[in-house]
Design a protein around this motif. Structure first.
Motif, PDB file in Angstrom:
ATOM      1  N   ARG A   1       0.867  -1.179   0.000  1.00  9.20           N
ATOM      2  CA  ARG A   1       0.000   0.000   0.000  1.00  9.20           C
ATOM      3  C   ARG A   1       0.907   1.234   0.000  1.00  9.20           C
ATOM      4  NH1 ARG A   1      -5.119  -2.083   1.179  1.00  9.20           N
ATOM      5  NH2 ARG A   1      -5.084  -3.978   2.467  1.00  9.20           N
ATOM      6  N   ARG A   2       0.791   2.038  -1.045  1.00  7.85           N
ATOM      7  CA  ARG A   2       1.730   3.140  -1.241  1.00  7.85           C
ATOM      8  C   ARG A   2       1.692   4.135  -0.083  1.00  7.85           C
ATOM      9  NH1 ARG A   2       1.720   8.256  -3.692  1.00  7.85           N
ATOM     10  NH2 ARG A   2       3.744   8.819  -4.616  1.00  7.85           N
ATOM     11  N   GLU A   3       0.516   4.416   0.430  1.00  7.65           N
ATOM     12  CA  GLU A   3       0.392   5.390   1.511  1.00  7.65           C
ATOM     13  C   GLU A   3       1.157   4.927   2.748  1.00  7.65           C
ATOM     14  OE1 GLU A   3      -3.118   7.692   4.080  1.00  7.65           O
ATOM     15  OE2 GLU A   3      -3.635   6.206   2.557  1.00  7.65           O
ATOM     16  N   ILE A   4       1.065   3.634   3.063  1.00  5.96           N
ATOM     17  CA  ILE A   4       1.780   3.106   4.229  1.00  5.96           C
ATOM     18  C   ILE A   4       3.281   3.113   3.963  1.00  5.96           C
ATOM     19  CG2 ILE A   4       2.147   1.074   5.672  1.00  5.96           C
ATOM     20  CD1 ILE A   4      -0.782   0.351   5.237  1.00  5.96           C
ATOM     21  N   PHE A   5       3.672   2.709   2.762  1.00  4.40           N
ATOM     22  CA  PHE A   5       5.088   2.713   2.389  1.00  4.40           C
ATOM     23  C   PHE A   5       5.689   4.092   2.614  1.00  4.40           C
ATOM     24  CE2 PHE A   5       8.526   3.226  -0.695  1.00  4.40           C
ATOM     25  CZ  PHE A   5       9.250   2.041  -0.568  1.00  4.40           C
ATOM     26  N   LEU A   6       5.003   5.115   2.138  1.00  3.68           N
ATOM     27  CA  LEU A   6       5.511   6.482   2.273  1.00  3.68           C
ATOM     28  C   LEU A   6       5.506   6.940   3.729  1.00  3.68           C
ATOM     29  CD1 LEU A   6       3.854   8.174  -0.844  1.00  3.68           C
ATOM     30  CD2 LEU A   6       6.239   7.444  -0.589  1.00  3.68           C
TER      31      LEU A   6
END
Length: 303
Positions: free
Chosen positions: A167-172
């Motif tokens: 999940r990109r939001e969590i990664f960032l």
């Protein structure tokens, strides 16, 4: 940063493929992604071959780094360049099988508390690869002989960085891959931080990927030395980061003895590998950083 025609921002998932002299394996990897309807960003780490040209010919967006930024930092670049809610981190020597991406995304819908998902990774021998242990794993799970291949979806303490749906939001929010690591242990570190933040890691059995391990770039004595330098340095760095004991000095001495032994029998590849381990271990103890060795600025791409 040079890039061309970034993929549409409304895509559900974007694949990030970091290439380093990977022209030979990229076509199969990118064709499989295209077959799954997944746009790809290839981050070329200053390859000496035609990796960037091959990637463009196979429809990928290409970001060309004038210097090798390392695996994690280059993936951070790719993730920053897309806007899809999911990113699929893929090694260039990995080929997703039909339906794998759909299975991964379906798992993401089922397991809403999970942050990362990995397919069933099958090696050329037919063996299913499961990350059996890690420097950062709890002691009771840290035994390769005790690893059990799931026959269905399963939460695991670590997932292989060869293929990860994130999940990109969590990664960032976690800062992505640690930009201080040039190579090795960056996926272990991310998995540990993902778990510590309360997000599960899920092995998705219905998603299959074929992985020809070690074929991302061609080996050479110099590359073997550099790789083992970073393996030794990153092990010490990650241990210190997570409050674990440093690798013992005896490991440096053992590798020094092996360096001499392989030199005597004229085995250059193994001699350089163990010499790299010695150099990386000593560099850590002297306070040298991985980025200094690679002549990279801490505030550069991927930081």
């Amino acid at each position: 940063m040079p890039a061309d025609d970034l993929p549409p921002t409304q895509e559900t998932v974007t694949a990030i493929v970091v290439a380093y002299d990977s022209a030979e394996v990229l076509p199969a990897c990118l064709d499989a992604l295209a077959g799954e309807g997944v746009p790809a960003i290839v981050v070329d780490n200053a390859s000496g071959d035609a990796s960037a040209k091959v990637a463009r010919a196979h429809g990928a967006t290409v970001i060309v780094n004038p210097r090798n930024q390392g695996y994690g930092r280059a993936n951070n670049q790719g993730v920053a360049a897309c806007r899809s809610p999911f990113v699929l981190i893929v090694n260039p020597d990995l080929v997703l099988q039909p339906g794998a991406v759909a299975a991964l995304l379906a798992a993401a819908e089922r397991y809403t508390d999970a942050g990362m998902f990995a397919p069933r990774i099958v090696e050329p021998s037919g063996r299913i690869f499961i990350q059996p242990r890690s420097l950062l794993s709890p002691a009771h799970l840290n035994a390769a002989s005790a690893a059990v291949v799931p026959d269905g979806d399963a939460c695991l303490p670590f997932l292989s960085g060869a293929c990860l749906l994130v999940r990109r939001e969590i990664f960032l929010s976690l800062g992505g891959f640690d930009p201080r690591i040039f190579l090795f242990y960056e996926d272990d570190d991310l998995c540990r931080r993902m778990r510590d933040s309360g997000h599960a890691l899920v092995h998705v059995h219905a998603a299959e990927a074929q992985h020809a391990r070690g074929r991302s770039s061609k080996p050479s004595p110099a590359r073997r030395f550099n790789a083992r330098w970073h393996l030794a340095w990153s092990q010490a760095y990650v241990a210190a980061k997570h409050g674990l004991p440093a690798p013992p000095l005896g490991s440096v001495l053992k590798n020094a003895a092996k360096t001499v032994g392989y030199a005597l029998i004229l085995n250059q590849i193994k001699m350089m590998a163990h010499a790299g381990s010695v150099a990386g271990g000593i560099a850590w103890r002297r306070g040298q950083t991985a980025l200094t060795r690679q002549k990279l600025a801490a505030e550069g791409p991927g930081a």
